[in-house]
Every structure is written in structure tokens, then in C-alpha cells.
Design an enzyme around this catalytic site. Structure first.
Site, PDB file in Angstrom:
ATOM      1  N   GLY A   1       0.817  -1.210   0.000  1.00  0.00           N
ATOM      2  CA  GLY A   1       0.000   0.000   0.000  1.00  0.00           C
ATOM      3  C   GLY A   1       0.848   1.256   0.000  1.00  0.00           C
ATOM      4  O   GLY A   1       1.925   1.320  -0.600  1.00  0.00           O
ATOM      5  N   SER A   2       0.391   2.275   0.732  1.00  0.00           N
ATOM      6  CA  SER A   2       0.970   3.615   0.627  1.00  0.00           C
ATOM      7  C   SER A   2       2.397   3.748   1.140  1.00  0.00           C
ATOM      8  O   SER A   2       3.041   4.771   0.904  1.00  0.00           O
ATOM      9  CB  SER A   2       0.073   4.627   1.357  1.00  0.00           C
ATOM     10  OG  SER A   2      -1.185   4.691   0.734  1.00  0.00           O
ATOM     11  N   ILE A   3       2.923   2.760   1.855  1.00  0.00           N
ATOM     12  CA  ILE A   3       4.320   2.862   2.291  1.00  0.00           C
ATOM     13  C   ILE A   3       5.275   2.761   1.102  1.00  0.00           C
ATOM     14  O   ILE A   3       6.477   3.003   1.243  1.00  0.00           O
ATOM     15  CB  ILE A   3       4.684   1.790   3.349  1.00  0.00           C
ATOM     16  CG1 ILE A   3       4.371   0.372   2.858  1.00  0.00           C
ATOM     17  CG2 ILE A   3       3.977   2.068   4.663  1.00  0.00           C
ATOM     18  CD1 ILE A   3       4.760  -0.720   3.841  1.00  0.00           C
ATOM     19  N   MET A   4       4.744   2.475  -0.109  1.00  0.00           N
ATOM     20  CA  MET A   4       5.558   2.473  -1.327  1.00  0.00           C
ATOM     21  C   MET A   4       5.644   3.860  -1.969  1.00  0.00           C
ATOM     22  O   MET A   4       6.519   4.108  -2.806  1.00  0.00           O
ATOM     23  CB  MET A   4       4.968   1.495  -2.355  1.00  0.00           C
ATOM     24  CG  MET A   4       5.245   0.027  -2.076  1.00  0.00           C
ATOM     25  SD  MET A   4       6.994  -0.361  -2.125  1.00  0.00           S
ATOM     26  CE  MET A   4       7.392   0.065  -3.806  1.00  0.00           C
ATOM     27  N   LYS A   5       4.784   4.765  -1.586  1.00  0.00           N
ATOM     28  CA  LYS A   5       4.730   6.068  -2.257  1.00  0.00           C
ATOM     29  C   LYS A   5       6.035   6.867  -2.183  1.00  0.00           C
ATOM     30  O   LYS A   5       6.396   7.541  -3.154  1.00  0.00           O
ATOM     31  CB  LYS A   5       3.570   6.889  -1.696  1.00  0.00           C
ATOM     32  CG  LYS A   5       2.202   6.344  -2.110  1.00  0.00           C
ATOM     33  CD  LYS A   5       1.059   7.095  -1.428  1.00  0.00           C
ATOM     34  CE  LYS A   5      -0.288   6.507  -1.860  1.00  0.00           C
ATOM     35  NZ  LYS A   5      -1.425   7.119  -1.142  1.00  0.00           N
TER      36      LYS A   5
END
Length: 585
Positions: free
Chosen positions: A307-311
């Protein structure tokens, strides 16, 4: 008759003249008897030559097999300690209780009943073991010495013991997934016990003895080989930090009624793993009710869509390629974007955002628009450069690679969703390691479970400027106006990113979530990275900022104090705005 005999003898008549004794034997008969006797003696001489000359070695081996035995002299398994020398696994002497069934069978029933009780066995099962035509049978392995003393006091003939070792784990369930355990033969089965079996086990010794039929040693006959004890193993784990991480993770699982969870703490300076914990867990000292679910080291073996921890990686790549700056405006209105036949969106519309705000507010639309300015190959190279899609180089069994599909097959919608952590799979420890590039000014170093004093050799992934820019953005994301205000730590500046990902069931996303948070502190001079993952929280909250960020905050605060890291900001009351408790998926 007697008188006539005497008269005959007196007259000189020969004794053989008696008609009764006058027997005529054929000459051939005596010769046959002589030949038979000669043949018998020849056979005996040949047999003696065969036994004492030609078959000596074979017969000696056969004889030795009946009275000579080779006793194994067990080597003491090496200890496992934490970085400060605290024992995490050690061997304690115990006994194996065995029997000669033929001799035990005549024991009184009340003594056998008491023996079964001491061995914690059903009496029927004990008698079944003893009902054997074997000369040796184990009754129970790894029996404590006080129990052995009580057994020997029963005085049952045919009951014997032999020395062996049992592994003891002082920290129990807290360190189970790191240390692992051994089986009844003292061989490693999981964790470090398995990974370093050869070094820990050492080399067993032996000696040759003569035993009687009851198995008692009556004489040493030499041929002794000295055992070599196993080597001790010092881990990078800090027992105090491990307990901090485990206890706060357990609180989160209980509070949010989660299916499972994992946490890992890394030392930014050395790449050492200071703590790693999973739930559910187990007690390695009592594995009678162990299940596969408890055994899984989820931090290393379970993959999930991050999820968003890849952004931050998408933004870092765009900054590195000079496609954007932290102040570049990105239009995210109306809160959704259609790519091909698919539409992706934010939890709520944000309108015009800078690149820094895209990360702060965790906008899927903004991240996708940034990603679509780049080539798929560039993103793939960035992901692989930080270790995603590759098996971690750890001396630990079961670490998985995750999955990053080849960039040539990416469709625009897939490139967009991968930019914010969907359509890609990774493990928690991979995510923790990947954040090193932000904490170490763009440099990537290997991580390790071994205590080390050497300065690690790394490689540059992004420039120092890009790393500093992203670090500032991540500090905003963990601040009062970001998606993780609950990640703040009094007295320390923190940076990090939340993640909330739908789970896949078959080929469809379902309303089950993985809440995560990866961050580091203090921002002015990062010392630790803490990565948290909570699987299927089901008590009403499921966002990473609500579930995982508080765990990061509590663990980071306690760990920094335990490491005597100086605060880098004034200690003030943390105010969490009511509208900052939600984030996009």
C-alpha cells in the site's frame, strides 16, 4: 565257577582260550576305524586352522559385536546470546530413560504404575512399549534429573538412563521466531537453531567399552574420540528492545482484535536487526500445542501488498530524474482518475497539492500522476535497487523474495497502482530495509542478525539531496497535518509513512486490510527504523495511521530512551487534529 577259573589260571591256560572271548574280527574293520579316526582328527585340525588362522578377524568382529559397544559422547550445544551477552538459548543436562523389556516385565504392577506416573505416560502405553522382543526401548527422552532420581529409587530391574541435553529458552515466546528450537535429538528445527545447526551442534565424541547383558559398562577398551562443544552464537538482537517491540505489538493485536502482526527494528548505522517479533507466537519450551500458524515468522515469510508505504519511492524517483520538485503542483481534483477502463481514487478529494503534500496527504491520484511521467523500466529498477522482488541476503531460513513483475508486461493502470503499493508484494523486513535509503542519505546497506562492529559497505541508490527532500516529506506525513499524527514521539522528530491495503481473496479485493507503518527517528540523525504490520484488524479501525502508527510511536519512544539517544526537539504535548485520523487506501 569261580573255583574252576582259578584252577584254569593255576594250570597256565590262556585267558583268551575261553570260547566266549575268542572273537575273530575282519582285518578291514580295524582299518576302517583307524581311517575314520584319522579323518576326524584331520577335520578338527582343519577347522582349528580355519578358525584360528583364516577367520580370526571375522570372529573377533562377531565377538566384539556381542560385548563391545561404541558409546557416543555428546557435545554441548553452543549458547545463543543477544548483543549484550544475555543468554537466549542454552543446553541443560537431562536423562533419557530406557529399558530392557525382558527384565522389566517381572516388575510389580504397583511399581510400573508409579513409573508411568513419573514419566507422565498412560500405564497402558507404558506396558505396550515394554511388551517388546527388543533388547532396548526408549521410554521417554529429556527427563529432568529430579524425576530420574525418583524413577531409580523404584529399583525396577532393567530400567536404565543415559545422559543427553535439553534446550532451554529463557525468553520464551518473546524471542521464539528468532531463536527457533531443537528437536529431541538436539538438532535445530527453526530459526537460528536451524540456520546455524552445524556451528552450534559441535562434534560428538565416542569411546569403546565392554558391556554386560544388562547394559552396564564393565571395562573401557580405548579408542576414545574427544567431543568438541558447539560454538556460541551472538545475535544482533537486544533483549530489552525485543521485549519493548513484542509487548507493544501484543497490545495492538489485542486492542484491534487482529488476526496477526509483525514488527522489526533496524539499526540505521549498522544494518543490525535489533528486534523482530510476530504474533501469534509460541513457547519453545513447551511445544505440545504448536500449530503452523504460530510457527510462521511473518516478518520474513509472509508477503503482502504494502500500500501507501511504497509512495516515497515513487516520489524519490521522480525527484531524482528531475521530473518534479517538492513544490511542484499536482492537481488531484476531483479525487479520482480513470486510466483505461479502471478508476482509482482518494479517500476524499484534496484538490491542488504540491508533491510534498501528495506524500503528506497520501494521495493515490497524485502519486499515480507522478508515476505516469516515468518509464516502467525506471520504476522497476528503483524497486529492485532497494531489494524488492529479491530474496533478502540473510542467514535465516524461509526469507521470501516477494514479487515485482517484469516491467515489459506493465500496463498503464498497473504502473499507476504499483506506484502506491498495489499489484506488488513484499515482506515487512524488505520494507524496513528499503527505508534505509531515506535514513542514510540515499545509501543502501545489507542487514544482518549478527552483532557487528564493522562499518557496513553500502551502495548509493539516490542522491543525498533527494533523500533529504523525501525525509522532510515523511516528517510532514508523520506530523500533525499528515496521515500519521499518532506516530509522533515527544522529544524526537520522526518521519514515516502509513499504509492501508485491501487484501486479495483469489483474484478479488475484499474488505479485509493490512495496516502498516514504516518510519525512522530521530530525523536530525536517524538511529532506528521501525516497521509495523497488523493483519486484519477487526475492532472498528483499520487505517495504518490508526492501527500501526501508535505502535511505532510507543516502540520508538522506548527504544530511543533505552539506547540513550538524545532528544532532537523540545518535549511538547502532541495535538492530533480530528480530521487527520483518516488516510487514503
Amino acid at each position: 565257577m569261580r573255583a574252576a577259573s582259578r584252577t584254569a589260571a593255576g594250570k597256565g591256560v590262556q585267558f583268551s582260550a575261553s570260547p566266549v572271548l575268542d572273537v575273530k574280527l575282519p582285518v578291514w574293520r580295524s582299518r576302517v576305524v583307524l581311517f575314520v579316526m584319522f579323518a576326524a582328527f584331520a577335520a578338527l585340525a582343519g577347522r582349528a586352522l580355519w578358525l584360528q588362522g583364516l577367520s580370526t578377524e571375522f570372529l573377533q568382529k562377531q565377538g566384539a559385536s556381542r560385548y563391545a559397544r561404541t558409546l557416543e559422547l555428546p557435545a554441548t550445544r553452543g549458547k545463543i546470546t543477544d548483543r549484550n551477552g544475555q543468554v537466549l538459548a542454552s543446553s541443560m543436562p537431562v536423562k533419557a530413560v530406557w529399558a530392557i523389556p525382558e527384565d522389566v516385565s517381572e516388575a510389580p504392577a504397583e511399581k510400573l504404575r508409579e513409573l508411568a506416573r513419573l514419566l507422565e505416560m498412560n500405564e497402558r502405553d507404558l506396558r505396550k512399549k515394554l511388551d517388546s522382543d527388543r533388547t532396548f526401548v526408549y521410554l521417554k527422552r529429556q527427563v529432568e534429573q529430579d524425576t530420574v532420581d525418583k524413577i531409580l529409587k523404584l529399583g525396577i530391574a532393567g530400567i536404565e538412563t543415559r545422559k543427553e541435553y535439553k534446550r532451554y529458552y529463557p525468553e520464551g515466546e518473546v524471542l521464539a521466531h528468532i531463536v527457533g528450537f531443537t528437536n529431541v535429538e538436539d538438532a535445530g528445527q527453526e530459526g537460528m537453531e536451524l540456520a546455524f545447526q552445524k556451528n552450534l551442534a559441535g562434534i560428538t565424541g565416542s569411546r569403546r567399552v565392554i558391556k554386560d547383558r544388562l547394559g552396564r559398562v564393565v571395562e573401557d577398551i580405548g579408542a576414545t574420540r574427544t567431543p568438541h562443544d558447539g560454538k556460541d552464537l551472538t545475535l544482533s538482537i537486544d533483549r530489552k528492545i525485543q521485549y519493548i517491540a513484542f509487548s507493544h505489538l501484543k497490545e495492538a493485536v489485542d486492542k484491534h482484535k487482529a488476526k496477526a502482526a509483525g514488527i522489526v527494528v533496524l539499526d540505521v548505522k549498522t544494518g543490525e536487526v535489533l528486534a523482530l517479533a510476530n504474533l501469534p507466537t509460541y513457547n519453545p519450551n513447551d511445544r505440545s500445542r504448536l500449530t503452523g500458524d504460530q510457527l510462521r515468522n511473518r516478518v520474513l515469510t509472509d508477503i503482502f501488498e504494502p500500500g501507501s508505504i511504497m509512495k516515497p519511492f515513487t516520489v524519490a524517483l521522480a525527484l531524482e530524474n528531475k521530473l518534479v520538485t517538492p513544490t511542484t503542483n499536482i492537481q488531484t481534483a476531483p479525487g479520482r482518475i480513470t486510466i483505461g477502463k479502471a478508476t482509482i481514487g482518494d479517500a476524499h478529494a484534496h484538490g491542488l497539492l504540491t508533491v510534498a503534500q501528495v506524500l503528506e496527504k497520501s494521495s493515490n491520484v497524485g502519486t499515480a500522476k507522478i508515476a505516469l511521467q516515468m518509464q516502467p523500466q525506471q520504476m522497476w529498477e528503483m524497486f529492485t535497487a532497494v531489494g524488492l522482488g529479491q530474496q533478502p541476503k540473510l542467514d535465516f531460513p524461509g526469507a521470501v523474495a516477494g514479487r515485482v513483475r517484469p516491467y515489459k508486461s506493465w500496463k498503464p493502470i498497473e504502473q499507476a497502482t504499483m506506484s502506491y503499493g498495489h499489484g506488488i508484494s513484499t515482506s515487512l523486513i524488505q520494507m524496513a530495509q528499503s527505508y534505509l535509503i531515506f535514513a542514510r542519505n540515499g545509501e543502501m546497506i545489507p542487514i544482518t542478525f549478527h552483532k557487528t562492529t564493522d562499518q557496513p559497505i553500502g551502495h548509493r541508490v539516490i542522491s543525498e539531496k533527494t533523500a533529504r527532500d523525501v525525509r522532510e516529506m515523511l516528517e510532514m506525513a508523520a506530523g500533525p497535518t499528515g496521515t500519521a499524527p499518532k506516530a509522533q514521539v515527544p522529544g524526537y522528530r520522526v518521519a514515516g509513512k502509513t499504509g492501508t491495503a485491501h487484501k486479495l481473496a483469489g483474484r478479488q479485493y475484499v474488505n479485509k486490510y493490512v495496516a502498516s507503518f514504516v518510519g525512522f527517528a530521530p530525523v536530525s540523525n536517524p538511529r532506528i527504523i521501525v516497521a509495523v504490520m497488523v493483519d486484519e484488524p477487526s475492532a472498528g479501525m483499520h487505517y495504518g495511521g490508526q492501527v500501526a502508527a501508535p505502535v511505532f510511536s510507543a516502540v520508538t519512544a522506548n527504544v530511543l530512551r533505552a539506547m540513550n539517544v538524545s532528544p532532537d526537539t523540545a518535549v511538547t504535548d502532541i495535538i492530533i487534529p480530528a480530521d487527520a485520523l483518516k488516510e487514503s487506501l
